[in-house]
Write a protein that holds these residues in place. Sequence first.
Motif, short mmCIF file in Angstrom:
data_model
loop_
_atom_site.label_atom_id
_atom_site.label_comp_id
_atom_site.label_asym_id
_atom_site.label_seq_id
_atom_site.Cartn_x
_atom_site.Cartn_y
_atom_site.Cartn_z
N GLN A 107 0.72 -1.07 0.04
CA GLN A 107 -0.01 0.15 -0.01
C GLN A 107 0.96 1.23 0.08
O GLN A 107 1.88 1.52 0.88
N ALA A 108 0.66 2.03 -1.05
CA ALA A 108 1.18 3.46 -1.05
C ALA A 108 0.51 4.59 -0.64
O ALA A 108 0.91 5.54 -0.01
N ASP A 109 -1.05 4.39 -0.59
CA ASP A 109 -1.90 5.48 -0.35
C ASP A 109 -3.18 4.94 -0.25
O ASP A 109 -3.69 3.90 -0.67
N CYS A 110 -4.31 5.66 0.51
CA CYS A 110 -5.59 5.30 0.42
C CYS A 110 -6.37 6.64 0.83
O CYS A 110 -6.19 7.43 1.44
N ILE A 111 -7.84 6.43 0.26
CA ILE A 111 -8.75 7.33 0.48
C ILE A 111 -9.75 6.78 1.02
O ILE A 111 -10.20 5.74 0.19
N ARG A 112 -10.66 7.21 1.78
CA ARG A 112 -12.03 6.49 2.00
C ARG A 112 -13.09 7.64 1.62
O ARG A 112 -12.84 8.86 2.07
N PHE A 113 -14.02 7.46 1.24
CA PHE A 113 -15.35 8.21 0.97
C PHE A 113 -16.47 7.85 1.62
O PHE A 113 -16.90 6.42 1.38
N ASP A 114 -17.03 8.71 2.45
CA ASP A 114 -18.19 8.28 3.14
C ASP A 114 -19.38 8.93 2.50
O ASP A 114 -19.14 10.03 1.83
N ILE A 115 -20.58 8.44 2.18
CA ILE A 115 -21.78 8.72 1.46
C ILE A 115 -22.45 9.76 2.28
O ILE A 115 -22.77 9.42 3.28
N ASP A 116 -22.57 11.05 1.81
CA ASP A 116 -23.51 11.80 2.47
C ASP A 116 -24.80 11.92 2.06
O ASP A 116 -25.24 12.16 0.96
N ARG A 117 -25.78 11.25 3.13
CA ARG A 117 -27.01 11.30 2.78
C ARG A 117 -27.73 12.34 3.48
O ARG A 117 -29.28 12.49 3.35
N LYS A 118 -27.29 13.26 4.14
CA LYS A 118 -27.91 14.45 4.84
C LYS A 118 -28.04 15.88 4.00
O LYS A 118 -28.92 16.58 4.02
N THR A 119 -27.33 15.80 2.86
CA THR A 119 -27.36 17.04 2.23
C THR A 119 -27.96 16.82 0.74
O THR A 119 -27.75 15.77 0.34
N ARG A 120 -28.97 17.59 0.51
CA ARG A 120 -29.68 17.47 -0.75
C ARG A 120 -28.61 17.85 -1.86
O ARG A 120 -27.85 18.78 -1.68
N ARG A 121 -28.83 17.21 -3.03
CA ARG A 121 -28.30 17.40 -4.30
C ARG A 121 -28.39 19.08 -4.58
O ARG A 121 -27.41 19.79 -4.83
#
Length: 367
Positions: free
Chosen positions: A210-224
């Motif tokens: 492993q050289a690097d890592c990013i995590r994305f959490d889904i934002d369900r509170k903000t409307r598009r």
Amino acid sequence: MELTSLPSLIFSPSADDISIAAEGDVVVRVMLSSYADRTVFDNTSTYSPGSDGNVHIVDLSELVNAVVLSDFDSSGLLVAGARSMSCQLNISVKDGASVTSRAVYMWRNHTDVKPMFATQLRRRSLIEGQPQPVSILTAGQSGLKLIVGAAYRLSGNSRLSWREAVIEPDCSKDYFTFLADTSEIKQVTTAPEGSSLLYCTLTLQQNDKQADCIRFDIDRKTRRSHATHFVYLNLFGVPECVSFTGKDEEIQELDSDFGYAGREYVRLDAQLVESHKSHSGWLSAEKRRAVYDLMSSPYATVYEGGVLRRITITEVDSKVSRPVNEPQSVAVTWRYAEDRLMRQPFVTPNTGTASVFAHPPFDKTFA
């Protein structure tokens, strides 16, 4: 005569202090060529050594960055694949040594060239419909793999499913860009039918480490419709997106000259100016750094209806108190770079039906 040696691949700040040991005046030639081998800058000057016995060629990073931006194509901001953000730097001394390096764009004091995600964010929120380009520094690298992982909740029960996909980045240029928006993540990882995406990770490996890592959490509170998405060139010179989740204030101002024409007071050269004040919402320390990149970016856009529109940031409202134990926010005021975008056409033909029924079900009683 001795010339400072440079690695074959550098970030532009590494060229900010080139020293030449000399006993007298020296003639130095500096050449910069674009990625397509087009000579953009060619200058020969005579320099005298300072009190330390060296000639110093300084601040070349600004020149390198300007040359790289001269080849920048804004139509590729949200295009996946390999991209170049570098130029060829050659420094030579008449009747002496020379150095040649491939200098990669960088506007901060960052000189460590290694495989990494070209962003300051390692954990972030992702809104449905938000563009999310993520670039990998591939210049001079080999043996890279991008592992896309996603966690799904299956419909109708509480069971979870983990899906992974492996992508081999194209290392032929400086960066490889992957579009990590929710639709692309679902497609790449083959999302189970009827499932919902919980979170996803991008893991960069070099030679299976492993050289690097990013995590994305889904934002369900903000409307598009409540988010303002800014896509811009970050400190690496690659596309980045930050979303402001606070309110957006639209302000109209009349810019005009007034005066008398005879006895009549008239308005001359009237122009309606539209500006926006966007509030970031609460910021983490990481996201604040990304917002700083936005505020000083040489090219910034706003993402509206699937289209990128260039903007100019005219004012910043940002204050940091230390020590602090509460969230902080930033507000930026911006205008469309092209004034025609401020006068969008609002007349749209109604090509649908005139009423719920083809003909109202009324008789003469209602006449």
